[in-house]
Design a protein around this motif. Structure first.
Motif, mmCIF file in Angstrom:
data_model
loop_
_atom_site.group_PDB
_atom_site.id
_atom_site.type_symbol
_atom_site.label_atom_id
_atom_site.label_comp_id
_atom_site.label_asym_id
_atom_site.label_seq_id
_atom_site.Cartn_x
_atom_site.Cartn_y
_atom_site.Cartn_z
ATOM 1 N N TYR A 1 100.072 8.321 53.038
ATOM 2 C CA TYR A 1 100.102 8.418 51.573
ATOM 3 C C TYR A 1 98.853 7.777 50.964
ATOM 4 O O TYR A 1 98.214 8.354 50.078
ATOM 5 N N LEU A 2 98.486 6.571 51.443
ATOM 6 C CA LEU A 2 97.307 5.885 50.902
ATOM 7 C C LEU A 2 96.026 6.657 51.186
ATOM 8 O O LEU A 2 95.141 6.747 50.323
ATOM 9 N N VAL A 3 95.915 7.219 52.389
ATOM 10 C CA VAL A 3 94.723 8.006 52.734
ATOM 11 C C VAL A 3 94.623 9.219 51.812
ATOM 12 O O VAL A 3 93.550 9.537 51.293
ATOM 13 N N GLU A 4 95.741 9.894 51.589
ATOM 14 C CA GLU A 4 95.740 11.078 50.723
ATOM 15 C C GLU A 4 95.348 10.702 49.294
ATOM 16 O O GLU A 4 94.594 11.415 48.633
ATOM 17 N N LYS A 5 95.834 9.563 48.827
ATOM 18 C CA LYS A 5 95.505 9.083 47.490
ATOM 19 C C LYS A 5 94.000 8.799 47.373
ATOM 20 O O LYS A 5 93.359 9.172 46.393
ATOM 21 N N GLU A 6 93.438 8.144 48.387
ATOM 22 C CA GLU A 6 92.002 7.830 48.380
ATOM 23 C C GLU A 6 91.150 9.091 48.502
ATOM 24 O O GLU A 6 90.043 9.153 47.988
ATOM 25 N N LYS A 7 91.680 10.095 49.230
ATOM 26 C CA LYS A 7 90.921 11.335 49.437
ATOM 27 C C LYS A 7 90.577 12.000 48.107
ATOM 28 O O LYS A 7 89.540 12.646 47.982
ATOM 29 N N LYS A 8 91.422 11.829 47.121
ATOM 30 C CA LYS A 8 91.176 12.451 45.813
ATOM 31 C C LYS A 8 89.871 11.941 45.211
ATOM 32 O O LYS A 8 89.173 12.674 44.538
ATOM 33 N N LYS A 9 89.523 10.673 45.489
ATOM 34 C CA LYS A 9 88.254 10.142 44.993
ATOM 35 C C LYS A 9 87.078 10.908 45.589
ATOM 36 O O LYS A 9 86.045 11.074 44.959
ATOM 37 N N PHE A 10 87.251 11.361 46.831
ATOM 38 C CA PHE A 10 86.151 12.050 47.483
ATOM 39 C C PHE A 10 86.089 13.517 47.084
ATOM 40 O O PHE A 10 85.061 14.162 47.245
ATOM 41 N N ASP A 11 87.198 14.056 46.553
ATOM 42 C CA ASP A 11 87.103 15.356 45.890
ATOM 43 C C ASP A 11 86.163 15.222 44.703
ATOM 44 O O ASP A 11 85.376 16.111 44.416
ATOM 45 N N ILE A 12 86.227 14.086 44.014
ATOM 46 C CA ILE A 12 85.328 13.826 42.888
ATOM 47 C C ILE A 12 83.882 13.846 43.374
ATOM 48 O O ILE A 12 83.000 14.363 42.698
ATOM 49 N N GLN A 13 83.627 13.297 44.568
ATOM 50 C CA GLN A 13 82.268 13.341 45.118
ATOM 51 C C GLN A 13 81.834 14.783 45.331
ATOM 52 O O GLN A 13 80.699 15.147 45.025
ATOM 53 N N SER A 14 82.737 15.636 45.824
ATOM 54 C CA SER A 14 82.415 17.056 45.976
ATOM 55 C C SER A 14 82.117 17.675 44.614
ATOM 56 O O SER A 14 81.197 18.475 44.476
ATOM 57 N N TYR A 15 82.907 17.303 43.618
ATOM 58 C CA TYR A 15 82.670 17.823 42.262
ATOM 59 C C TYR A 15 81.272 17.442 41.788
ATOM 60 O O TYR A 15 80.554 18.262 41.211
ATOM 61 N N ARG A 16 80.870 16.190 42.027
ATOM 62 C CA ARG A 16 79.531 15.750 41.607
ATOM 63 C C ARG A 16 78.450 16.613 42.266
ATOM 64 O O ARG A 16 77.480 17.002 41.632
ATOM 65 N N GLU A 17 78.630 16.877 43.566
ATOM 66 C CA GLU A 17 77.643 17.677 44.292
ATOM 67 C C GLU A 17 77.593 19.097 43.745
ATOM 68 O O GLU A 17 76.508 19.677 43.598
ATOM 69 N N ILE A 18 78.751 19.661 43.443
ATOM 70 C CA ILE A 18 78.793 21.036 42.927
ATOM 71 C C ILE A 18 78.142 21.105 41.552
ATOM 72 O O ILE A 18 77.352 22.018 41.270
ATOM 73 N N VAL A 19 78.454 20.138 40.691
ATOM 74 C CA VAL A 19 77.837 20.117 39.356
ATOM 75 C C VAL A 19 76.330 19.971 39.491
ATOM 76 O O VAL A 19 75.567 20.669 38.807
ATOM 77 N N ALA A 20 75.873 19.091 40.391
ATOM 78 C CA ALA A 20 74.434 18.922 40.611
ATOM 79 C C ALA A 20 73.809 20.232 41.078
ATOM 80 O O ALA A 20 72.730 20.621 40.613
ATOM 81 N N PHE A 21 74.495 20.939 41.971
ATOM 82 C CA PHE A 21 73.983 22.211 42.477
ATOM 83 C C PHE A 21 73.873 23.247 41.357
ATOM 84 O O PHE A 21 72.880 23.963 41.258
ATOM 85 N N THR A 22 74.903 23.299 40.503
ATOM 86 C CA THR A 22 74.871 24.276 39.405
ATOM 87 C C THR A 22 73.813 23.919 38.368
ATOM 88 O O THR A 22 73.397 24.776 37.601
ATOM 89 N N GLU A 23 73.400 22.646 38.374
ATOM 90 C CA GLU A 23 72.346 22.224 37.436
ATOM 91 C C GLU A 23 70.955 22.312 38.051
ATOM 92 O O GLU A 23 69.998 21.811 37.484
ATOM 93 N N GLY A 24 70.865 22.918 39.235
ATOM 94 C CA GLY A 24 69.553 23.219 39.784
ATOM 95 C C GLY A 24 69.086 22.358 40.935
ATOM 96 O O GLY A 24 68.001 22.592 41.465
ATOM 97 N N LYS A 25 69.844 21.356 41.352
ATOM 98 C CA LYS A 25 69.417 20.577 42.517
ATOM 99 C C LYS A 25 69.609 21.426 43.763
ATOM 100 O O LYS A 25 70.546 22.211 43.849
ATOM 101 N N THR A 26 68.738 21.231 44.749
ATOM 102 C CA THR A 26 68.835 22.013 45.981
ATOM 103 C C THR A 26 69.836 21.374 46.931
ATOM 104 O O THR A 26 70.159 20.187 46.809
ATOM 105 N N LEU A 27 70.295 22.160 47.894
ATOM 106 C CA LEU A 27 71.237 21.634 48.887
ATOM 107 C C LEU A 27 70.620 20.491 49.675
ATOM 108 O O LEU A 27 71.303 19.529 50.002
#
Length: 198
Positions: free
Chosen positions: A132-158
């Motif tokens: 349960y705790l691992v799953e709860k913490e994993k949501k924070k790292f979905d946020i990290q994926s969101y940051r990367e996706i937003v950065a990509f859509t704003e023109g940063k390269t992979l």
């Protein structure tokens, strides 16, 4: 998020099973299922592979999600190094409990009878709590994926995004993990040889 529905829609339009899509984007069938059911969100590399597989633009694939991602990022704040270390510790503890759940029922029952079974039930409960705790913490790292996706859509390269993601990872960490996994396997083998030799 709309991406799960989009993946399912485009996958069905192309008559692809989850297994077939998983092969094309180099993930497991379970990962595809998790994406489609909004249990997790793909990273930038997977999104690019999905858009190529479905022959649609990345904007079309994640339409509507970028604004929601920005809202989630704003609410969550930054993912700190302490958060990452906490996640790593919890993941390690979960792995230990999972291993204990697998290897301890026979010895506990054999040597301690009902008390051993009670101890094993306690280990299972603790392992469930760790999951349960691992799953709860994993949501924070979905946020990290969101940051990367937003950065990509704003023109940063992979390559820029991957470089930022790889900061802090060192070769010695991979070596340590490999040696640790080998040592753990050896200990489990020796334990079973000891138990079976009695």
């Amino acid at each position: 998020m709309e991406l799960g529905k989009q993946i399912r829609k485009y996958r069905n339009e192309r008559s692809l099973s989850q297994d077939a899509l998983a092969e094309q984007v180099f993930v497991s069938r379970q990962t595809i299922s998790n994406w489609e059911n909004d249990k997790s969100y793909p990273d930038v590399n997977s999104l690019v592979l999905l858009s190529e597989t479905f022959e649609v633009s990345l904007d079309q694939l994640i339409k509507g999600d970028v604004e929601k991602m920005k809202e989630e990022i704003e609410k969550a704040g930054p993912v700190s190094e302490a958060d990452r270390k906490r996640f790593d510790r919890l993941s390690l503890l979960f792995g230990v409990f999972f291993l204990l759940i697998l290897i301890t029922p026979f010895p506990l029952e054999h040597f301690l009878s009902r008390v051993g079974i009670a101890i094993w039930i306690g280990i299972v409960a603790a392992g469930g709590y760790m999951a349960y705790l691992v799953e709860k913490e994993k949501k924070k790292f979905d946020i990290q994926s969101y940051r990367e996706i937003v950065a990509f859509t704003e023109g940063k390269t992979l390559s820029e995004i991957e470089k930022a993601r790889e900061e802090g990872k060192r070769v010695y960490q991979k070596i340590f993990l490999a040696v640790g996994a080998g040592a753990l396997g050896l200990l489990v083998s020796l334990f079973f040889l000891y138990v079976l030799g009695m």
